[in-house]
Enzyme design. Structure first.
Site, short mmCIF file in Angstrom:
data_model
loop_
_atom_site.label_atom_id
_atom_site.label_comp_id
_atom_site.label_asym_id
_atom_site.label_seq_id
_atom_site.Cartn_x
_atom_site.Cartn_y
_atom_site.Cartn_z
N GLU A 146 0.88 -1.17 0.00
CA GLU A 146 0.00 0.00 0.00
C GLU A 146 0.92 1.22 0.00
O GLU A 146 1.60 1.48 0.99
CB GLU A 146 -0.88 0.00 1.26
CG GLU A 146 -1.81 -1.19 1.39
CD GLU A 146 -2.89 -1.24 0.33
OE1 GLU A 146 -3.03 -0.28 -0.45
OE2 GLU A 146 -3.58 -2.27 0.26
N CYS B 228 -2.16 9.04 2.88
CA CYS B 228 -1.99 8.58 1.50
C CYS B 228 -3.18 9.03 0.65
O CYS B 228 -3.03 9.29 -0.54
CB CYS B 228 -1.82 7.07 1.47
SG CYS B 228 -3.14 6.19 2.33
P1 NAD Z 1 8.35 4.73 4.50
O1 NAD Z 1 8.30 3.98 3.24
O2 NAD Z 1 9.51 5.59 4.78
O3 NAD Z 1 8.27 3.74 5.76
C1 NAD Z 1 7.23 2.81 5.96
C2 NAD Z 1 7.70 1.67 6.83
O4 NAD Z 1 8.71 0.95 6.12
C3 NAD Z 1 8.34 2.10 8.15
O5 NAD Z 1 8.00 1.15 9.14
C4 NAD Z 1 9.83 2.02 7.83
O6 NAD Z 1 10.63 1.81 8.98
C5 NAD Z 1 9.89 0.82 6.91
N1 NAD Z 1 11.03 0.78 5.98
C6 NAD Z 1 11.82 1.82 5.59
N2 NAD Z 1 12.74 1.38 4.70
C7 NAD Z 1 12.52 0.05 4.53
C8 NAD Z 1 13.12 -0.95 3.71
N3 NAD Z 1 14.15 -0.69 2.90
N4 NAD Z 1 12.63 -2.21 3.77
C9 NAD Z 1 11.57 -2.49 4.57
N5 NAD Z 1 10.96 -1.58 5.36
C10 NAD Z 1 11.42 -0.33 5.33
O7 NAD Z 1 6.98 5.53 4.57
P2 NAD Z 1 6.52 6.60 5.64
O8 NAD Z 1 7.29 7.85 5.40
O9 NAD Z 1 6.51 5.97 7.00
O10 NAD Z 1 4.99 6.81 5.23
C11 NAD Z 1 4.59 7.78 4.30
C12 NAD Z 1 4.27 7.17 2.95
O11 NAD Z 1 3.38 6.08 3.12
C13 NAD Z 1 3.55 8.13 2.01
O12 NAD Z 1 4.07 8.01 0.70
C14 NAD Z 1 2.12 7.65 2.02
O13 NAD Z 1 1.36 7.98 0.88
C15 NAD Z 1 2.29 6.19 2.21
N6 NAD Z 1 1.10 5.59 2.80
C16 NAD Z 1 0.34 4.77 2.04
C17 NAD Z 1 -0.81 4.22 2.56
C18 NAD Z 1 -1.66 3.30 1.73
O14 NAD Z 1 -2.46 2.61 2.30
N7 NAD Z 1 -1.54 3.26 0.43
C19 NAD Z 1 -1.20 4.51 3.86
C20 NAD Z 1 -0.40 5.35 4.62
C21 NAD Z 1 0.76 5.88 4.07
#
Ligand code: NAD
Length: 474
Positions: free
Chosen positions: A244, A278
């Site tokens: 997501e 998001c």
């Molecule tokens: P992010 O991708 O930085 O982090 C998300 C999660 O992934 C965190 O727990 C982080 O620690 C982990 N992570 C980071 N690098 C990783 C890697 N290489 N491998 C595995 N895990 C890793 O995102 P964020 O800044 O926490 O959230 C914001 C983003 O999330 C925005 O782009 C938003 O649109 C999106 N989002 C999407 C949805 C949806 O349902 N589509 C919902 C909420 C947020």
């Protein structure tokens, strides 16, 4: 259970302290929050081993028992709502009233998902053959959660995993670990050891999980950039993945709307959670016949917002959640001057005790500008003008994202026809961001892969297995 202290990770039903600790930051005042563990690779190995052992029994536990445990868990989450709300505002920044919306939705989501069973499907049943399609659990699921909805997105990953007979290891975001850790601690009262575990780590932990050979599925919510890394890493062991990811949702406003009312609603959906959802509306296409009036009405709504500490009752919009995101959102504000954009509400960032930014509207910037093309994930949104229906549909679809989209108009026929031409996983008419645990939620294009929730989300936690009985052969 005390939600105000002692934040632990849970491995095999017990607290698993670590040598190193780290801490989150309250974004309203930049003060350090209590310490949390920093998981090691050994912790991950231990959690995977405990999960595999628990899976042996849990996967064979009848659905009705798994469902009963999950519903009891939902009741417990509900009973602790007030403590969760307080903690959520402290670690995430969300104003109290909106924190109640996230927390209030958590038991509703768990119960909704618990109402979805996946019975065997009879494909063929005659004198010669019975052919069934069964849905069998995968094993150990890693639930990777972002910082913008730490509670809803954690429970909405825990519930489908355990209901389908999988075990789950929850990894909250390092920016917002507190609510996630407490939710898993609470789950220990309802699930056997190893079924619901948590790991609290730094930036190493996510990549360790996605490459761990003992993990069978990654259920990830986060940015599109990270989602691509997750797929790459998970491909080594062909793990199942649900992604997501980011969105750049358009809203198309038809000329027949009630301008005052709709402008206010659009402002709400653009700036809810200070633009850190998001599914915020991120591009607002307004018909030229009402553009000026609409702009005026929207500015009026936005000027009335009170930005501040979410724990204060008058606050309508909290801070940006963390320093990294604050720095990124600032680059869009720098561009106001550099690119010559016109800000008609907000427009300036004043340094303060927290990561505060006033909601900002950019008046009709060029279609290829960053503010239209990228997801700022903060309180700044472009208002754009349209005249031709075919052209605005093309502009709305001209993005790598495809998470949500909405059309607003009194003429439901016309709005419906436009809605069906939009490329997004969820399309609304006259609303936005309304979701249901019973409906599949997922993104088209680079906004995701697969879907969560609903029957599809449950099936995404399973292998399909065909059982073919030849009745006459023996
Ligand atoms: P992010 O991708 O930085 O982090 C998300 C999660 O992934 C965190 O727990 C982080 O620690 C982990 N992570 C980071 N690098 C990783 C890697 N290489 N491998 C595995 N895990 C890793 O995102 P964020 O800044 O926490 O959230 C914001 C983003 O999330 C925005 O782009 C938003 O649109 C999106 N989002 C999407 C949805 C949806 O349902 N589509 C919902 C909420 C947020």
């Amino acid at each position: 259970m005390d939600f105000s202290q002692d934040y632990v990770q849970i491995i095999n039903g017990k607290s698993a302290p670590t040598e190193q600790t780290r801490h989150g930051v309250n974004p309203a005042n930049k003060q350090a929050l209590p310490p949390v563990p920093v998981a090691t690779q050994q912790d991950l190995d231990n959690a995977v081993a405990a999960g595999k052992a628990a899976f042996e029994t849990w996967s064979r536990t009848p659905f009705e028992e798994r469902q009963k445990a999950t519903i009891a868990y939902a009741d417990a989450v509900e009973a602790h709502s007030a403590a969760l709300v307080e903690l959520l505002t402290r670690e995430q920044g969300r104003p109290t009233e909106q924190a109640w919306m996230e927390v209030g939705g958590a038991p509703e989501w768990i119960r909704g998902l618990a109402s979805i069973a996946l019975p065997d499907e009879v494909i063929e049943d005659n004198e010669q053959n019975t052919v069934l399609n069964r849905y069998t659990p995968l094993g150990v699921v890693a639930a990777i959660v972002p910082w913008n909805f730490p509670i809803r997105l954690a429970v909405a990953k825990i519930a489908p995993a355990v209901l389908t007979g999988n075990v789950v290891i929850v990894k909250p975001s390092p920016f917002t670990p507190y609510c996630g850790l407490k939710l898993v601690e609470l789950a220990q009262q309802f699930f056997p050891p190893g079924v619901v575990q948590s790991l609290s780590g730094d930036d190493n932990l996510g990549p360790w999980m996605t490459s761990h050979p003992g993990i069978d599925k990654i259920n990830f919510t986060g940015s599109t950039a990270t989602g691509k890394k997750v797929v790459q890493s998970a491909s080594q062991t062909l793990k199942r993945v649900t992604l997501e990811l980011g969105g750049n949702d358009p809203a198309i406003i038809l000329p027949d709307v009630n301008v005052e009312k709709v402008a206010d609603q659009i402002a709400t959906f653009a700036f809810l959670n200070t633009g850190q959802i998001c599914l915020n509306i991120k591009r607002i296409y307004v018909h030229e016949a009402i553009y000026d009036k609409f702009k005026e009405a929207m500015v009026k709504s936005v000027d009335g917002y009170v930005v501040g500490d979410g724990s204060q009752p008058t606050t309508t919009h909290g801070p940006i959640q963390n320093a990294m995101q604050y720095a990124r959102v600032k680059t869009f504000f720098d561009d106001i001057e550099v690119q010559g954009w016109k800000a008609v509400a907000g427009g300036k960032i004043e340094e303060s005790a927290g990561y505060f930014i006033h909601p900002t509207i950019i008046d009709n910037p060029p279609e290829d500008s960053r503010i239209v093309v990228e997801e700022p994930f903060g309180p700044i949104v472009p208002l754009l003008k349209w005249t031709d229906e075919k052209d605005v549909i093309e502009r709305a679809n001209n993005t790598v994202n495809g998470l949500g989209a909405s059309v607003w108009g009194k003429d439901l026929d016309r709005a419906g026809k436009i809605a069906k031409q939009l490329q997004a996983g969820t399309v609304w008419v006259n609303t936005h961001f309304e979701l249901s645990p019973l409906a599949p939620f997922g993104g088209h294009k680079q906004s995701g892969l697969g879907s969560e929730w609903g029957v599809d989300g449950m099936k995404a936690h399973c292998n399909a297995q065909v059982l073919f009985f030849k009745k006459t052969a023996a």
